[in-house]
Design a protein around this motif. Structure first.
Motif, PDB file in Angstrom:
ATOM      1  N   ILE A 141       0.820  -1.304  -0.056  1.00  0.00           N
ATOM      2  CA  ILE A 141      -0.046  -0.099   0.028  1.00  0.00           C
ATOM      3  C   ILE A 141       0.917   1.219   0.028  1.00  0.00           C
ATOM      4  N   LEU A 142       0.487   2.103  -0.953  1.00  0.00           N
ATOM      5  CA  LEU A 142       1.447   3.379  -1.021  1.00  0.00           C
ATOM      6  C   LEU A 142       0.454   4.304  -0.539  1.00  0.00           C
ATOM      7  N   ARG A 143       0.728   5.287   0.251  1.00  0.00           N
ATOM      8  CA  ARG A 143       0.047   6.454   1.020  1.00  0.00           C
ATOM      9  C   ARG A 143       0.801   7.613   0.893  1.00  0.00           C
ATOM     10  N   PRO A 144       0.608   8.160  -0.380  1.00  0.00           N
ATOM     11  CA  PRO A 144       1.303   9.550  -0.572  1.00  0.00           C
ATOM     12  C   PRO A 144       0.488  10.765   0.002  1.00  0.00           C
ATOM     13  N   GLY A 145       1.260  11.630   0.241  1.00  0.00           N
ATOM     14  CA  GLY A 145       0.601  13.012   0.826  1.00  0.00           C
ATOM     15  C   GLY A 145      -0.005  13.834  -0.267  1.00  0.00           C
ATOM     16  N   PHE A 146       0.061  15.262  -0.022  1.00  0.00           N
ATOM     17  CA  PHE A 146      -0.632  16.183  -0.831  1.00  0.00           C
ATOM     18  C   PHE A 146       0.105  16.167  -2.079  1.00  0.00           C
ATOM     19  N   PHE A 147      -0.549  15.884  -3.486  1.00  0.00           N
ATOM     20  CA  PHE A 147       0.085  16.022  -4.804  1.00  0.00           C
ATOM     21  C   PHE A 147       0.453  17.259  -4.988  1.00  0.00           C
ATOM     22  N   MET A 148       1.697  17.560  -5.398  1.00  0.00           N
ATOM     23  CA  MET A 148       2.054  18.993  -6.016  1.00  0.00           C
ATOM     24  C   MET A 148       0.968  19.349  -7.234  1.00  0.00           C
ATOM     25  N   GLN A 149       0.864  18.256  -8.032  1.00  0.00           N
ATOM     26  CA  GLN A 149      -0.038  18.458  -9.151  1.00  0.00           C
ATOM     27  C   GLN A 149      -1.181  19.088  -8.846  1.00  0.00           C
ATOM     28  N   ASN A 150      -1.780  18.978  -7.703  1.00  0.00           N
ATOM     29  CA  ASN A 150      -3.154  19.722  -7.439  1.00  0.00           C
ATOM     30  C   ASN A 150      -2.837  21.053  -7.615  1.00  0.00           C
ATOM     31  N   PHE A 151      -1.778  21.844  -7.555  1.00  0.00           N
ATOM     32  CA  PHE A 151      -1.534  23.282  -7.737  1.00  0.00           C
ATOM     33  C   PHE A 151      -1.785  23.554  -9.404  1.00  0.00           C
TER      34      PHE A 151
END
Ligand SMILES: NC(=O)c1ccc[n+]([C@@H]2O[C@H](COP(=O)([O-])OP(=O)(O)OC[C@H]3O[C@@H](n4cnc5c(N)ncnc54)[C@H](OP(=O)(O)O)[C@@H]3O)[C@@H](O)[C@H]2O)c1
Length: 294
Positions: A141-151
């Motif tokens: 399971i990979l649990r990434p944080g806030f994606f920079m791509q959201n910007f």
């Protein structure tokens, strides 16, 4: 490249933000993989020629089962949706029937993946993770944080108003991750050994919203201000943009949590798993600057 014990990797979500980079890295590594996509024509436009594609939809589990025949490993990602748990749980069951032995699931960040979190998407990922762990399949399971791509969704705001507006304090700490780094971890796990039954938190490097505005100002050679707006204004903006109510509700909960510092954790897992340090926010802005100028 032939991976010990792996003949073929199945990829669900290969046309999206993270998945496109996973596909690129699997191609570079020269491993055998197949993308299960909703539209062959659209996927070819996005991924180019030379990627094995099969038409399949997680809303139709029989198509997923057929598409995964011959696959040993599966990368599993679908986008935000109120039916994400049903879709992914059925995809896990179909993968098992097809003979897949190991599923690598892209989940939510540590801060939200809990049974009783305020975040609906966090509760959804928790439910899917629980099902995967008890499925009898191997899992990572990979649990990434806030994606920079959201910007990237703020491009028109930056161009038209020369500002970044968020319902969060300018100096709140947020672990931010470039989707290219999440993909690099996914590719390392899919092609490497020793990742079975592990949860990898990928919280990324800590930055502030103000640092994003500053990185844009530097790259554009123009002042881009950061403005904290009330949550109600952000909600009005999402409504005016035609966003569905379920997504507005999910996004506003996530923004409130972000504003309170819930996403401030960071760790060094990206470097440990890929051998390279995470991409910086400055690098992300520089690599995507055309989006903020075109
Ligand atoms: N944004 C964040 O800050 C953040 C942080 C942590 C975790 N996450 C998690 O990351 C995930 C989203 O990742 P992303 O942004 O890389 O995804 P994305 O760009 O939204 O792409 C979604 C992918 O899923 C595919 N898909 C959607 N519905 C499908 C269906 N019915 N059958 C088959 N494929 C389907 C899409 O295919 P099409 O090309 O056909 O649409 C696309 O390839 C979510 O689970 C989210 O909770 C996000």
């Amino acid at each position: 490249m032939r991976i010990k014990g792996v003949n073929m990797i199945g990829v669900i979500g290969g046309t999206g933000t993270t998945g496109q980079y996973v596909v690129r890295l699997l191609r570079e590594k020269g491993v055998k993989f197949r993308c299960l996509v909703r539209s062959l024509a659209e996927a070819t436009k996005t991924l180019g020629d030379g990627v094995e594609l099969v038409e399949a939809d997680v809303d139709t589990p029989v198509s997923i089962q057929a598409g995964l025949v011959g696959c040993d490993k599966l990368f599993l990602l679908t986008g935000h949706s109120p039916v994400m748990p049903d879709q992914q749980i059925r995809a896990i069951e179909a993968a098992k029937r097809a003979g897949v032995s190991h599923v690598v699931k892209l989940s939510g960040g540590d801060a939200i993946v809990q049974e009783d979190t305020l975040s609906a998407v966090g509760r959804d990922h928790y439910e899917i993770e629980k099902t995967l762990k008890s499925s009898g399949l191997g899992w990572t399971i990979l649990r990434p944080g806030f994606f920079m791509q959201n910007f990237l969704q703020m491009a028109s705001m930056v161009k038209e108003q020369e500002a970044v507006m968020m319902p969060a304090p300018a100096d709140v700490q947020v672990g931010m991750i470039d989707a290219r780094d999440t993909a690099a971890v996914a590719a390392a796990v899919l092609t490497g050994q020793g990742h079975e039954n592990k949860i990898y938190s990928l919280s990324g490097t800590v930055y502030t919203p103000n640092q994003f505005a500053a990185a844009l100002s530097k790259e554009l050679d123009q002042k881009i201000s950061f403005i904290q707006i009330p949550l109600e204004s952000a909600i009005n903006g999402m409504q005016e943009g035609g966003m569905p109510d379920w997504l507005i509700s999910q996004q506003s909960t996530l923004m409130s949590m972000l504003a309170e510092g819930a996403f401030s954790a960071s760790n060094t897992n990206i470097e440990k798993l890929t051998g390279s340090p995470p991409r910086s926010l400055g690098r992300f802005v520089s690599d995507h600057i055309s989006v903020f100028t075109a």
